[in-house]
Motif scaffolding. Structure first.
Motif, PDB file in Angstrom:
ATOM      1  N   GLN B  16       0.844  -1.200   0.000  1.00  0.00           N
ATOM      2  CA  GLN B  16       0.000   0.000   0.000  1.00  0.00           C
ATOM      3  C   GLN B  16       0.879   1.248   0.000  1.00  0.00           C
ATOM      4  O   GLN B  16       0.641   2.213  -0.737  1.00  0.00           O
ATOM      5  N   GLU B  17       1.944   1.224   0.817  1.00  0.00           N
ATOM      6  CA  GLU B  17       2.853   2.375   0.895  1.00  0.00           C
ATOM      7  C   GLU B  17       3.500   2.635  -0.463  1.00  0.00           C
ATOM      8  O   GLU B  17       3.556   3.781  -0.938  1.00  0.00           O
ATOM      9  N   ASP B  19       2.444   1.881  -3.380  1.00  0.00           N
ATOM     10  CA  ASP B  19       1.440   2.395  -4.319  1.00  0.00           C
ATOM     11  C   ASP B  19       1.185   3.885  -4.079  1.00  0.00           C
ATOM     12  O   ASP B  19       1.120   4.679  -5.011  1.00  0.00           O
TER      13      ASP B  19
END
Lengths: 424, 159
Positions: B16-17, B19
């Motif tokens: 997630q980071e 992205d």
């Protein structure tokens, strides 16, 4: 198509490319001029190679370059600093690839020729293969002439060059002032940020005494400061100045009240250093705290030493030409050798804040320099203007060139020296 | 008793980071952090005492917020001209576990594109993730650039 001026000038007439208030675009992108610069400037004058704190003990060395040529700066067992070309006398292999370290001597890894710290040859494997007149004294490492001032070590290929003292001349008092940022401790070096930009070395040389760009290029840095610090860095309306110090050197005083860090010790401690002052107060007297804290932010001026060193606020800025269109820059952080850890930590954080690939300042400088190089491809017969503040030329104290802080006096000083050396 | 963090949970956070960073969603990235977290890009290999060494970045919460403000400001010409990035974070190894934290070592391969040049930037990444009342948070990220001791040119984005 208009014939470019560079095609019309011979080597002996390179001076036509530098006028009092402008220089020709070819100085940024002509390969022939670059080759001549390496020979006539970096091959003839004093080039900064290291700070003494980088080689404090016998055997300590750092590898570097003088112009394009790889070199080793090493302190021998008697304490003398030598600068040798990093090239075995046999088949040219570098004799040292480490960036820094401590060594009893240097052994070529190819065939084992060995050299002492002072560059003299120690021996070769299987010497009986050479003729009887083989003399080790003929095969020492090639050494440059070395002199130092206030901890700054310089080397030159030129035995006829004036002494370093004479070369630095009127820059020396400014070097002395710069070293006061030790805050009572010796000035030490504590790591560096190194980067390359696709542009000519003189683009960065000009930048050290260019205050004109600061509020524009560094707006995002200024916005990240507290109001008091932002005011301090808004120096274009202040009483600062730029002065030609001779021999291509110049000084730009941005913050006059921070020229002498041993003065005004009674002044209130700035907001951004209050926390540090409180931390230091536990172990140091009020006077010591004030002296150290005042030194932490660095000197209020940039000193440009032609051709490759700048003493700038709280760091050394070293340039190395790589090719006509590539330059390597090192920003070496300065700390107080043996000084309080808290003060040195603050200095490292200040350095990281502005410098380096993720700093709030250097990447914007580098982007501007890259765009100068790209733009210089347009209009090959055009000129680079350096005409800001020419009314100060000859009108400073004692008839020196001195303009307001945004004047391009420093660049004219550097190009005047460039012209002298390139046409000599 | 706090539920231990699984490798799968930590990996999902790191993806997630990655992205968010590639898409420059910096405010959302700030929210992934615990306020006491430290973001470090060291210069010298093998350093442990980052605070007393020179780094490329050594950011506490305040500095991270300042950095994001700068990148979003439109005042920084290097940030405006920053490279586009596409990164992969993988090769996860668990290097430490506590009741509410997990330490991960990973490989990060970032490819940047800027002005006709495509350039790979390789790094080992040490990350510590903590379970909090507000979900999983980053408390430490150390980015060991493979070329950190050489010349490192401007990074107009976040690693």
């Amino acid at each position: 198509m208009q014939e470019a001026l560079i095609d019309k000038v011979s080597d002996s007439d390179l001076g036509a490319l530098v006028k009092e208030d402008r220089v020709h675009t070819s100085l940024y992108n002509d390969e022939h001029i670059f080759k001549l610069e390496m020979e006539k400037i970096f091959g003839r004058t004093w080039v900064w190679v290291a700070h003494e704190s980088e080689v404090p003990n016998p055997g300590d060395f750092v590898t570097t370059h003088v112009g394009l040529q790889p070199a080793i700066v090493v302190r021998d067992k008697r304490g003398t600093v030598h600068v040798h070309l990093n090239r075995c006398r046999h088949r040219a292999a570098t004799v040292c690839e480490a960036r820094k370290g401590n060594a009893k001597g240097f052994v070529c890894p190819y065939h084992g020729w060995s050299y002492a710290q002072d560059g003299s040859m120690l021996g070769v494997p299987l010497p009986k293969g050479y003729s009887s007149d083989f003399d080790k004294a003929d095969y020492a490492l090639v050494s440059l002439r070395v002199e130092s001032y206030a901890g700054l070590i310089f080397a030159t290929f030129n035995d006829e060059a004036p002494s370093l003292d004479e070369f630095l001349g009127r820059a020396k008092p400014w070097i002395d002032l710069f070293m006061k940022q030790g805050g009572g401790y010796p000035v030490g070096t504590s790591g560096e940020h190194k980067f390359r930009f696709p542009g000519n070395w003189k683009i960065q040389l000009e930048n050290t005494t260019d205050a004109y760009h600061f509020p524009i290029v560094h707006k995002s840095f200024l916005n990240s400061l507290d109001a008091q610090a932002e005011e301090l860095f808004s120096f274009l309306d202040g009483d600062g100045f730029v002065e030609d110090l001779g021999n291509g050197h110049s000084v730009m005083v941005m913050i006059p009240e921070l020229v002498d860090l041993e003065e005004n010790l009674d002044a209130p401690i700035p907001e951004r250093f209050k926390e540090l002052a409180e931390e230091l107060a536990a172990d140091y007297s009020d006077e010591e705290v004030r002296r150290i804290v005042r030194a932490v932010g660095g000197s209020g001026f940039n000193l440009n030493l032609f051709p490759n060193l700048a003493c700038s606020m709280a760091f050394f800025r070293v340039l190395r030409p790589v090719s006509v269109e590539e330059t390597e820059i090192r920003h070496i952080a300065i700390t107080m050798d043996g000084g309080p850890e808290a003060a040195n930590r603050k200095r490292l954080r200040l350095h990281e804040h502005f410098q380096g690939p993720m700093g709030f300042g250097s990447p914007d400088d580098a982007e501007a320099w890259e765009r100068v190089q790209r733009g210089s491809k347009a209009g090959p017969d055009m000129w680079i203007m350096l005409n800001r503040g020419t009314d100060g030329d000859g009108n400073g104290p004692g008839g020196v060139n001195r303009g307001d802080v945004s004047a391009e006096t420093g660049m004219r000083a550097a190009y005047d020296m460039w012209k002298r050396m390139m046409t000599a | 008793m706090t539920q231990k963090i699984t490798l799968e949970e930590a990996a999902a956070l790191l993806w997630q980071e990655a992205d968010l960073l590639d898409h420059r969603e910096y405010d959302a990235w700030l929210n992934l952090w615990s306020d006491d977290g430290i973001y470090v890009v060291p210069i010298e290999k093998g350093v442990e005492d980052f605070a007393n060494r020179l780094n490329y970045a050594y950011d506490d919460g305040e500095m991270r917020r300042m950095r994001v403000a700068r990148l979003k400001s439109s005042y920084s010409m290097s940030a405006i001209a920053a490279a586009d990035t596409i990164r992969t974070v993988s090769r996860f190894v668990v290097t430490g576990e506590r009741s509410n934290e997990i330490d991960i070592r990973a490989a990060q391969i970032l490819v940047e594109y800027r002005r006709d040049k495509t350039r790979p930037i390789a790094a080992n990444v040490d990350v510590t993730v903590r379970r909090t009342e507000n979900g999983l948070k980053l408390v430490k990220k150390v980015i060991w650039l493979a070329h950190s001791e050489e010349a490192v040119s401007g990074v107009g984005y976040l690693l």
